[in-house]
Design a protein around this motif. Structure first.
Motif, PDB file in Angstrom:
ATOM      1  N   LEU A 209       3.686 -15.450   2.246  1.00  0.00           N
ATOM      2  CA  LEU A 209       3.910 -14.478   1.191  1.00  0.00           C
ATOM      3  C   LEU A 209       3.007 -13.256   1.334  1.00  0.00           C
ATOM      4  O   LEU A 209       3.398 -12.145   0.977  1.00  0.00           O
ATOM      5  CB  LEU A 209       3.695 -15.139  -0.177  1.00  0.00           C
ATOM      6  N   ALA A 210       1.806 -13.427   1.874  1.00  0.00           N
ATOM      7  CA  ALA A 210       0.907 -12.287   2.048  1.00  0.00           C
ATOM      8  C   ALA A 210       1.517 -11.240   2.984  1.00  0.00           C
ATOM      9  O   ALA A 210       1.348 -10.038   2.779  1.00  0.00           O
ATOM     10  CB  ALA A 210      -0.439 -12.761   2.577  1.00  0.00           C
ATOM     11  N   ARG A 211       2.233 -11.690   4.006  1.00  0.00           N
ATOM     12  CA  ARG A 211       2.866 -10.745   4.924  1.00  0.00           C
ATOM     13  C   ARG A 211       3.964  -9.949   4.215  1.00  0.00           C
ATOM     14  O   ARG A 211       4.101  -8.738   4.427  1.00  0.00           O
ATOM     15  CB  ARG A 211       3.456 -11.492   6.112  1.00  0.00           C
ATOM     16  N   GLU A 212       4.745 -10.630   3.382  1.00  0.00           N
ATOM     17  CA  GLU A 212       5.806  -9.934   2.657  1.00  0.00           C
ATOM     18  C   GLU A 212       5.221  -8.912   1.691  1.00  0.00           C
ATOM     19  O   GLU A 212       5.741  -7.800   1.557  1.00  0.00           O
ATOM     20  CB  GLU A 212       6.664 -10.945   1.889  1.00  0.00           C
ATOM     21  N   ILE A 213       4.129  -9.281   1.036  1.00  0.00           N
ATOM     22  CA  ILE A 213       3.492  -8.351   0.094  1.00  0.00           C
ATOM     23  C   ILE A 213       2.939  -7.139   0.831  1.00  0.00           C
ATOM     24  O   ILE A 213       3.091  -5.993   0.388  1.00  0.00           O
ATOM     25  CB  ILE A 213       2.382  -9.080  -0.683  1.00  0.00           C
ATOM     26  N   ALA A 214       2.309  -7.385   1.964  1.00  0.00           N
ATOM     27  CA  ALA A 214       1.762  -6.271   2.749  1.00  0.00           C
ATOM     28  C   ALA A 214       2.871  -5.335   3.204  1.00  0.00           C
ATOM     29  O   ALA A 214       2.687  -4.108   3.221  1.00  0.00           O
ATOM     30  CB  ALA A 214       0.988  -6.814   3.944  1.00  0.00           C
ATOM     31  N   GLY A 215       4.033  -5.895   3.557  1.00  0.00           N
ATOM     32  CA  GLY A 215       5.142  -5.046   3.972  1.00  0.00           C
ATOM     33  C   GLY A 215       5.626  -4.146   2.849  1.00  0.00           C
ATOM     34  O   GLY A 215       5.921  -2.962   3.064  1.00  0.00           O
ATOM     35  N   VAL A 216       5.706  -4.669   1.626  1.00  0.00           N
ATOM     36  CA  VAL A 216       6.148  -3.856   0.492  1.00  0.00           C
ATOM     37  C   VAL A 216       5.120  -2.772   0.173  1.00  0.00           C
ATOM     38  O   VAL A 216       5.483  -1.606  -0.068  1.00  0.00           O
ATOM     39  CB  VAL A 216       6.394  -4.746  -0.737  1.00  0.00           C
ATOM     40  N   THR A 217       3.866  -3.125   0.162  1.00  0.00           N
ATOM     41  CA  THR A 217       2.836  -2.134  -0.173  1.00  0.00           C
ATOM     42  C   THR A 217       2.746  -1.033   0.873  1.00  0.00           C
ATOM     43  O   THR A 217       2.437   0.122   0.539  1.00  0.00           O
ATOM     44  CB  THR A 217       1.473  -2.822  -0.335  1.00  0.00           C
ATOM     45  N   ASN A 218       3.025  -1.365   2.138  1.00  0.00           N
ATOM     46  CA  ASN A 218       3.021  -0.323   3.168  1.00  0.00           C
ATOM     47  C   ASN A 218       4.116   0.707   2.926  1.00  0.00           C
ATOM     48  O   ASN A 218       3.949   1.894   3.224  1.00  0.00           O
ATOM     49  CB  ASN A 218       3.198  -0.949   4.551  1.00  0.00           C
ATOM     50  N   LEU A 219       5.237   0.257   2.361  1.00  0.00           N
ATOM     51  CA  LEU A 219       6.342   1.178   2.100  1.00  0.00           C
ATOM     52  C   LEU A 219       6.011   2.181   1.004  1.00  0.00           C
ATOM     53  O   LEU A 219       6.468   3.333   1.048  1.00  0.00           O
ATOM     54  CB  LEU A 219       7.600   0.391   1.720  1.00  0.00           C
ATOM     55  N   VAL A 220       5.255   1.750   0.006  1.00  0.00           N
ATOM     56  CA  VAL A 220       4.995   2.619  -1.150  1.00  0.00           C
ATOM     57  C   VAL A 220       3.598   3.213  -1.137  1.00  0.00           C
ATOM     58  O   VAL A 220       3.266   4.017  -2.017  1.00  0.00           O
ATOM     59  CB  VAL A 220       5.201   1.823  -2.463  1.00  0.00           C
ATOM     60  N   ALA A 221       2.772   2.846  -0.157  1.00  0.00           N
ATOM     61  CA  ALA A 221       1.377   3.308  -0.151  1.00  0.00           C
ATOM     62  C   ALA A 221       1.289   4.823  -0.074  1.00  0.00           C
ATOM     63  O   ALA A 221       0.469   5.450  -0.769  1.00  0.00           O
ATOM     64  CB  ALA A 221       0.626   2.657   1.010  1.00  0.00           C
ATOM     65  N   HIS A 222       2.124   5.438   0.750  1.00  0.00           N
ATOM     66  CA  HIS A 222       2.051   6.902   0.900  1.00  0.00           C
ATOM     67  C   HIS A 222       2.376   7.601  -0.419  1.00  0.00           C
ATOM     68  O   HIS A 222       1.653   8.528  -0.834  1.00  0.00           O
ATOM     69  CB  HIS A 222       3.019   7.351   2.000  1.00  0.00           C
ATOM     70  N   ASP A 223       3.450   7.172  -1.077  1.00  0.00           N
ATOM     71  CA  ASP A 223       3.824   7.801  -2.345  1.00  0.00           C
ATOM     72  C   ASP A 223       2.756   7.581  -3.410  1.00  0.00           C
ATOM     73  O   ASP A 223       2.485   8.476  -4.224  1.00  0.00           O
ATOM     74  CB  ASP A 223       5.164   7.238  -2.830  1.00  0.00           C
ATOM     75  N   LEU A 224       2.158   6.390  -3.429  1.00  0.00           N
ATOM     76  CA  LEU A 224       1.107   6.123  -4.409  1.00  0.00           C
ATOM     77  C   LEU A 224      -0.108   7.019  -4.173  1.00  0.00           C
ATOM     78  O   LEU A 224      -0.682   7.576  -5.120  1.00  0.00           O
ATOM     79  CB  LEU A 224       0.707   4.652  -4.351  1.00  0.00           C
ATOM     80  N   ARG A 225      -0.503   7.158  -2.918  1.00  0.00           N
ATOM     81  CA  ARG A 225      -1.649   8.033  -2.613  1.00  0.00           C
ATOM     82  C   ARG A 225      -1.341   9.479  -2.968  1.00  0.00           C
ATOM     83  O   ARG A 225      -2.208  10.204  -3.476  1.00  0.00           O
ATOM     84  CB  ARG A 225      -2.022   7.910  -1.132  1.00  0.00           C
ATOM     85  N   ALA A 226      -0.106   9.903  -2.723  1.00  0.00           N
ATOM     86  CA  ALA A 226       0.267  11.284  -3.033  1.00  0.00           C
ATOM     87  C   ALA A 226       0.194  11.573  -4.526  1.00  0.00           C
ATOM     88  O   ALA A 226      -0.022  12.729  -4.921  1.00  0.00           O
ATOM     89  CB  ALA A 226       1.677  11.568  -2.509  1.00  0.00           C
ATOM     90  N   GLU A 227       0.361  10.539  -5.349  1.00  0.00           N
ATOM     91  CA  GLU A 227       0.316  10.732  -6.800  1.00  0.00           C
ATOM     92  C   GLU A 227      -1.036  10.364  -7.395  1.00  0.00           C
ATOM     93  O   GLU A 227      -1.168  10.281  -8.615  1.00  0.00           O
ATOM     94  CB  GLU A 227       1.420   9.904  -7.460  1.00  0.00           C
ATOM     95  N   GLY A 228      -2.046  10.125  -6.541  1.00  0.00           N
ATOM     96  CA  GLY A 228      -3.395   9.915  -7.037  1.00  0.00           C
ATOM     97  C   GLY A 228      -3.799   8.473  -7.259  1.00  0.00           C
ATOM     98  O   GLY A 228      -4.821   8.215  -7.918  1.00  0.00           O
ATOM     99  N   PHE A 229      -3.059   7.523  -6.713  1.00  0.00           N
ATOM    100  CA  PHE A 229      -3.404   6.117  -6.872  1.00  0.00           C
ATOM    101  C   PHE A 229      -4.124   5.605  -5.625  1.00  0.00           C
ATOM    102  O   PHE A 229      -3.895   6.081  -4.504  1.00  0.00           O
ATOM    103  CB  PHE A 229      -2.146   5.267  -7.119  1.00  0.00           C
ATOM    104  N   ARG A 230      -4.946   4.604  -5.838  1.00  0.00           N
ATOM    105  CA  ARG A 230      -5.653   3.940  -4.748  1.00  0.00           C
ATOM    106  C   ARG A 230      -5.212   2.470  -4.732  1.00  0.00           C
ATOM    107  O   ARG A 230      -5.447   1.730  -5.685  1.00  0.00           O
ATOM    108  CB  ARG A 230      -7.174   4.047  -4.949  1.00  0.00           C
ATOM    109  N   LEU A 231      -4.560   2.070  -3.669  1.00  0.00           N
ATOM    110  CA  LEU A 231      -3.977   0.730  -3.578  1.00  0.00           C
ATOM    111  C   LEU A 231      -4.948  -0.212  -2.882  1.00  0.00           C
ATOM    112  O   LEU A 231      -5.442   0.075  -1.789  1.00  0.00           O
ATOM    113  CB  LEU A 231      -2.648   0.786  -2.814  1.00  0.00           C
ATOM    114  N   GLU A 232      -5.231  -1.347  -3.532  1.00  0.00           N
ATOM    115  CA  GLU A 232      -6.112  -2.367  -2.963  1.00  0.00           C
ATOM    116  C   GLU A 232      -5.380  -3.709  -2.940  1.00  0.00           C
ATOM    117  O   GLU A 232      -4.613  -4.029  -3.852  1.00  0.00           O
ATOM    118  CB  GLU A 232      -7.399  -2.493  -3.789  1.00  0.00           C
ATOM    119  N   LEU A 233      -5.620  -4.491  -1.877  1.00  0.00           N
ATOM    120  CA  LEU A 233      -4.983  -5.792  -1.711  1.00  0.00           C
ATOM    121  C   LEU A 233      -6.040  -6.882  -1.682  1.00  0.00           C
ATOM    122  O   LEU A 233      -7.104  -6.724  -1.069  1.00  0.00           O
ATOM    123  CB  LEU A 233      -4.167  -5.840  -0.412  1.00  0.00           C
TER     124      LEU A 233
END
Length: 361
Positions: A209-233
């Protein structure tokens, strides 16, 4: 169409007829038995083998009062039983004709089983009424949610046909975004509806499940950073028996919800073992669900600020989709606030897959 006679009247007539027939049977049966006894065992040669008028009077004196008492008791008992049943039959006919507000009345002297039957019937009728009202709200809300993107699409396309808008790449990208929004809305509606009916198909298999979660977060990480969010796993490497596609859908819904409504800051996605199960959680820095809707925030189309939700592209289905997916896996979705005022959403899933399955991955 022949008018229907009352249920109580029909059964009362039947019970009265049975009581009278039983009394007559006892009367004539006793008469015949008494005659046979006299014929077989005469008291004397002069004795008459047939009943005298006095004998018939005595026999009738015993049977007729018993018959009256039996009729009275049967009528009282039948009224206690048949009064509620008549009300039940009348309410059933009214509901069948479309009046979902009709209810049966048990009365004060109804028997226990009859009163329980009336109570179950009224509960069923209330659920039917609630379902009809909910369906009407759903239809109106779905029509409202679909109208805006369809209006935009029609207006843009008509403008291109009329030459008002140039069909350049930017305009076409905007149209594609509206189509994507419609596709997400339709899929969310499909997921919630299938889950509510118990027909949400899952393809359960052991996954990291950790691999699946990492795959989803990689897809949205750029958009989150562009809007001022910091993503941590914070992910434990666990093998869990789930439908990976549905879990990715649920996680994406939680991250999208945080991106739309949370204050700019840290978003933490964690996966950890918890007793016999695992917990997949998404934490942001608030403000979370308004207190007035926290208890029903997972209900479809419930939004704290409808105007703000529409401005940010929300449909009010995200959390209900996540809950539907969690419950389809035999788990649940929980919400609470963190000590520092953040919002924490937790998907509690079933226990991890067997080690044999893990070794095969």
């Amino acid at each position: 169409m022949r008018p229907r006679s009352g249920l109580s009247r029909q059964i009362l007539i039947a019970m009265s007829a049975i009581t009278v027939m039983a009394g007559l049977l006892v009367f004539f049966g006793t008469y015949l038995a008494y005659s046979v006894i006299i014929a077989l065992y005469p008291a004397s040669e002069e004795a008459d083998s047939w009943l005298t008028v006095t004998d018939l009077g005595i026999l009738g004196g015993f049977i007729l009062p018993a018959l009256v008492v039996a009729a009275f008791v049967s009528l009282r008992l039948s009224r206690r039983i048949l009064g509620p049943l008549e009300s039940l039959a009348r309410s059933a006919r009214e509901i069948a004709s479309g009046d979902l507000t009709s209810r049966a009345s048990a009365g004060d002297k109804a028997l226990g089983e009859t009163a329980a039957l009336i109570g179950d019937f009224n509960t069923m009728a209330q659920r039917l009424q609630d379902m009809a009202a909910e369906m009407a709200v759903w239809n109106a809300t779905i029509a409202h949610e679909l109208r805006t993107p369809l209006t935009i699409l029609k207006g843009r396309l008509q403008g291109m046909i009329d030459g008002v808008f140039e069909p350049d790449e930017r305009s076409l990208q905007g149209l594609i975004q509206q189509v994507d929004g419609l596709a997400r809305l339709v899929e969310d509606l499909r997921t919630v509806t299938l889950a509510g009916n118990g027909h949400l198909d899952l393809h359960i298999e052991p996954v990291h499940l950790a691999r699946e979660i990492a795959g989803v977060t990689n897809l949205v990480a750029h958009d989150l950073r562009a809007e001022g969010f910091r993503l941590e796993l914070a992910l434990e490497d666990l093998v869990v028996a789930v439908d990976a596609t549905r879990i990715r859908q649920a996680l994406l819904a939680l991250l999208t919800n945080a991106r739309r409504y949370a204050v700019r800051g840290r978003i933490t996605v964690s996966l950890a073992r918890a007793g016999e199960g695992v917990i997949l959680s998404v934490t942001d820095e608030g403000p979370g669900l308004p207190p007035e809707i926290a208890s029903r925030g997972f209900v479809p189309f419930v939004r704290g600020d409808p105007v703000r939700s529409q401005a940010l592209g929300g449909s009010g289905l995200g959390l209900s989709v996540v809950r539907a997916i969690a419950e389809a896996h035999g788990g649940r979705l929980r919400y609470r606030t963190t000590p520092d005022g953040g919002a924490l959403f937790e998907m509690v899933l079933a226990r991890t897959a067997p080690s044999a399955a893990a070794d095969s991955l």
